[in-house]
Design an enzyme around this catalytic site. Structure first.
Site, PDB file in Angstrom:
ATOM      1  N   HIS A 259       0.829  -1.198   0.000  1.00  0.00           N
ATOM      2  CA  HIS A 259       0.000   0.000   0.000  1.00  0.00           C
ATOM      3  C   HIS A 259       0.871   1.258   0.000  1.00  0.00           C
ATOM      4  O   HIS A 259       0.731   2.134  -0.861  1.00  0.00           O
ATOM      5  CB  HIS A 259      -0.914  -0.014   1.234  1.00  0.00           C
ATOM      6  CG  HIS A 259      -1.801   1.191   1.355  1.00  0.00           C
ATOM      7  ND1 HIS A 259      -3.114   1.181   0.938  1.00  0.00           N
ATOM      8  CD2 HIS A 259      -1.571   2.433   1.821  1.00  0.00           C
ATOM      9  CE1 HIS A 259      -3.650   2.385   1.152  1.00  0.00           C
ATOM     10  NE2 HIS A 259      -2.732   3.159   1.688  1.00  0.00           N
ATOM     11  N   GLU A 260       1.787   1.337   0.943  1.00  0.00           N
ATOM     12  CA  GLU A 260       2.660   2.515   1.017  1.00  0.00           C
ATOM     13  C   GLU A 260       3.553   2.584  -0.220  1.00  0.00           C
ATOM     14  O   GLU A 260       3.854   3.683  -0.707  1.00  0.00           O
ATOM     15  CB  GLU A 260       3.493   2.499   2.304  1.00  0.00           C
ATOM     16  CG  GLU A 260       2.685   2.545   3.603  1.00  0.00           C
ATOM     17  CD  GLU A 260       1.636   3.668   3.658  1.00  0.00           C
ATOM     18  OE1 GLU A 260       1.901   4.748   3.100  1.00  0.00           O
ATOM     19  OE2 GLU A 260       0.560   3.451   4.247  1.00  0.00           O
ATOM     20  N   HIS A 263       1.739   4.486  -2.820  1.00  0.00           N
ATOM     21  CA  HIS A 263       1.850   5.936  -2.591  1.00  0.00           C
ATOM     22  C   HIS A 263       3.244   6.434  -3.033  1.00  0.00           C
ATOM     23  O   HIS A 263       3.372   7.481  -3.653  1.00  0.00           O
ATOM     24  CB  HIS A 263       1.701   6.259  -1.097  1.00  0.00           C
ATOM     25  CG  HIS A 263       0.284   6.231  -0.594  1.00  0.00           C
ATOM     26  ND1 HIS A 263      -0.711   7.022  -1.122  1.00  0.00           N
ATOM     27  CD2 HIS A 263      -0.306   5.527   0.413  1.00  0.00           C
ATOM     28  CE1 HIS A 263      -1.855   6.810  -0.459  1.00  0.00           C
ATOM     29  NE2 HIS A 263      -1.639   5.900   0.476  1.00  0.00           N
ATOM     30  N   GLU A 289      -4.711   7.863  -2.882  1.00  0.00           N
ATOM     31  CA  GLU A 289      -5.202   6.596  -2.339  1.00  0.00           C
ATOM     32  C   GLU A 289      -5.522   5.606  -3.472  1.00  0.00           C
ATOM     33  O   GLU A 289      -5.395   4.401  -3.291  1.00  0.00           O
ATOM     34  CB  GLU A 289      -6.427   6.867  -1.458  1.00  0.00           C
ATOM     35  CG  GLU A 289      -6.760   5.791  -0.454  1.00  0.00           C
ATOM     36  CD  GLU A 289      -5.681   5.505   0.593  1.00  0.00           C
ATOM     37  OE1 GLU A 289      -4.723   6.288   0.738  1.00  0.00           O
ATOM     38  OE2 GLU A 289      -5.782   4.459   1.252  1.00  0.00           O
TER      39      GLU A 289
HETATM   40 CO    CO Z   1      -3.055   5.274   1.978  1.00  0.00          CO
END
Ligand code: CO
Length: 495
Positions: A259-260, A263, A289
């Site tokens: 997830h990170e 980003h 996101e």
């Molecule tokens: Co996030």
């Protein structure tokens, strides 16, 4: 030197202070000795106060006005457009109100921590009321057309309105509530990611491996540990991620990292020369996101990903040799009615957000009192998710957002999910995504995102960007189709 050049230089000068602030914040969450907290908060407060005063100074306003007359190229026009949007927005809030906001939210956060610890909402309620009063005053000053909540929503997702969300949500909610019921009748999955004890050093190795596979540049970043995983950009060529390890749950660190990583790939794809300028950022919280969810869910929880990644997993954790791809895939996609948003799966996650959106909107418009919050929270949990928290710490007190005063932020998570599916379907018109993932050719996928999204940074409003990337405005049908396609395959039920 013309006004435009002066303006750019000024932004870059201010950005130097913001970089220092980001680095101190990163240090606070990853390295800082616990006793240093008080002085650190003091420094951070000084820097952010200084940065803010520079961004809204009259001199800055004059420079923007002059530069607007000089901007010729598309790039410079975009820069001035967002410079104007930001300046006018922040200028509407008087410095005393910002200061009051930061003091009260700092107090509210401490009260929230205590309230959550004791699971006692009454400790938090008076602070929340104060924060809410300030937020409402801010919304009034920022202005809106239809709904006071729109002023706050616009802060995180410019162009989004309560009306648009209310058009989107009912059918999506109905679909998701139905999908959970159908899936739970047939689901019976053992979570292989919780089957063994997973050594932290090996988990670290695995996290770094998956980041490398995705295309994250460790020459321009690093990975550390923090209580809550996050990504931060210190400046050009310095985009850092954090993760957290749980020896009993490999899934936790793995998917937080992916997830990170999503980003971070976005941040590493933003042109260096734009850093510090109003265009040198992500397009919005929700677009950001969408990138993290895309990598975490669409790619990382796909069957083809586990076909590709299984040998890499086995290299570090040989116990997975006896586990087949389907079990990895299913374990990555367990659907559960859960109390905690941050632990929710793809199917139930948006229901958690809808609940928060409805409550926030009601609070901001004074349709709901702070005191009634726990009761209404629990009712809605029962209605949407079929589970009711026994303690407020697992209910209304679980998220820090309201203590921070970030009303209007929660919908960004849901919008990010919806955008990620819409982007995925657009990508499939150009690429055989499944085949690329199966072969580990992530550079093609990243290349597509870089060209269409990352390199455009914040030169467009989120709604404009999504229309350029996918050919249409936000439409929840893509997310619905994505869930139908995937979960029908996993569980063999018609959704
Ligand atoms: Co996030």
């Amino acid at each position: 030197m013309g006004a435009l050049e002066q303006l750019k230089e000024r932004y870059k000068w201010i950005y130097a202070f913001q970089s220092a602030e980001s680095l101190l914040q990163w240090d606070l969450e990853t390295q800082m000795p616990p006793k240093a907290g008080e002085y650190r908060a003091y420094i951070l407060g000084k820097i952010s106060g200084f940065v803010f005063s520079q961004l809204v100074s009259d001199e800055m306003g004059k420079l923007i006005e002059e530069a607007e007359k000089e901007a010729k190229s598309e790039e410079d026009k975009a820069l001035l457009r967002f410079a104007r949007i930001d300046y006018d927005k922040y200028k509407k809030i008087p410095p005393e109100l910002w200061e009051k906001f930061s003091i009260e939210t700092a107090k509210a956060q401490r009260a929230w921590e205590e309230a959550k610890e004791k699971s006692d909402f009454s400790v938090f309620a008076p602070h929340l009321s104060k924060v809410l009063d300030i937020v409402i005053e801010m919304a009034e000053r920022l202005g809106y057309e239809e709904n006071r909540y729109d002023a706050l929503l616009d802060f995180f997702e410019p162009g989004m309105t309560t009306k648009k969300l209310n058009e989107l949500i009912p059918s999506l909610r109905e679909f998701l509530v139905g999908a959970v019921s159908k899936i739970e009748k047939v689901a019976d999955v053992e979570d292989v990611f919780k089957k063994w004890h997973f050594d932290v050093e090996k988990q670290r190795e695995l996290s770094k491996k998956v980041l490398r596979v995705m295309g994250y540049d460790f020459g321009a970043g690093r990975m550390d540990v923090s209580a809550h995983p996050f990504t931060t950009t210190i400046g050009p060529k310095d985009v850092r991620v954090t993760t957290r390890f749980d020896v009993h749950d490999l899934k936790y660190s793995f998917f937080s990292t992916v997830h990170e990583g999503g980003h971070a790939l976005y941040e590493q794809g933003i042109p260096d020369e734009w850093r510090g300028l109003p265009i040198g950022d992500g397009a919005s919280m929700a677009i950001h996101e969408s990138q993290s969810r895309f990598w975490e869910n669409v790619i990382g929880r796909s069957r083809s990903f586990w076909e590709f990644f299984k040998p890499h997993l086995e290299e570090i954790f040989p116990q997975f040799k006896d586990v087949n791809v389907d079990d990895l895939w299913k374990s990555a996609n367990i659907v559960e009615r859960s109390l905690i948003r941050t632990e929710a799966d793809e199917v139930t996650y948006n229901l958690h957000i809808m609940l928060r959106f409805e409550l926030e909107e009601a609070l901001v418009n004074r349709k709901l009192n702070v005191e009634e919050l726990p009761k209404v929270w629990n009712e809605k949990m029962g209605e949407y998710l079929g589970v009711v928290p026994e303690k407020d710490s697992e209910g209304v007190l679980q998220d820090v957002h309201w203590a921070h005063g970030t009303f209007g932020y929660f919908p960004s998570y849901m919008l990010g999910n919806l955008y990620s599916a819409q982007i995925y379907f657009a990508m499939r018109k150009d690429l055989d995504v499944d085949e690329l993932v199966r072969n580990g050719q992530f550079e093609k996928i990243l290349g597509w995102l870089r060209e269409k999204i990352h390199s455009r940074a914040r030169t467009l409003l989120p709604g404009e960007l999504i229309e350029q990337v996918t050919g249409e405005q936000l439409d929840s049908k893509y997310f619905v189709n994505y869930i139908k396609e995937k979960y029908s395959r996993i569980y063999g039920v018609e959704l």
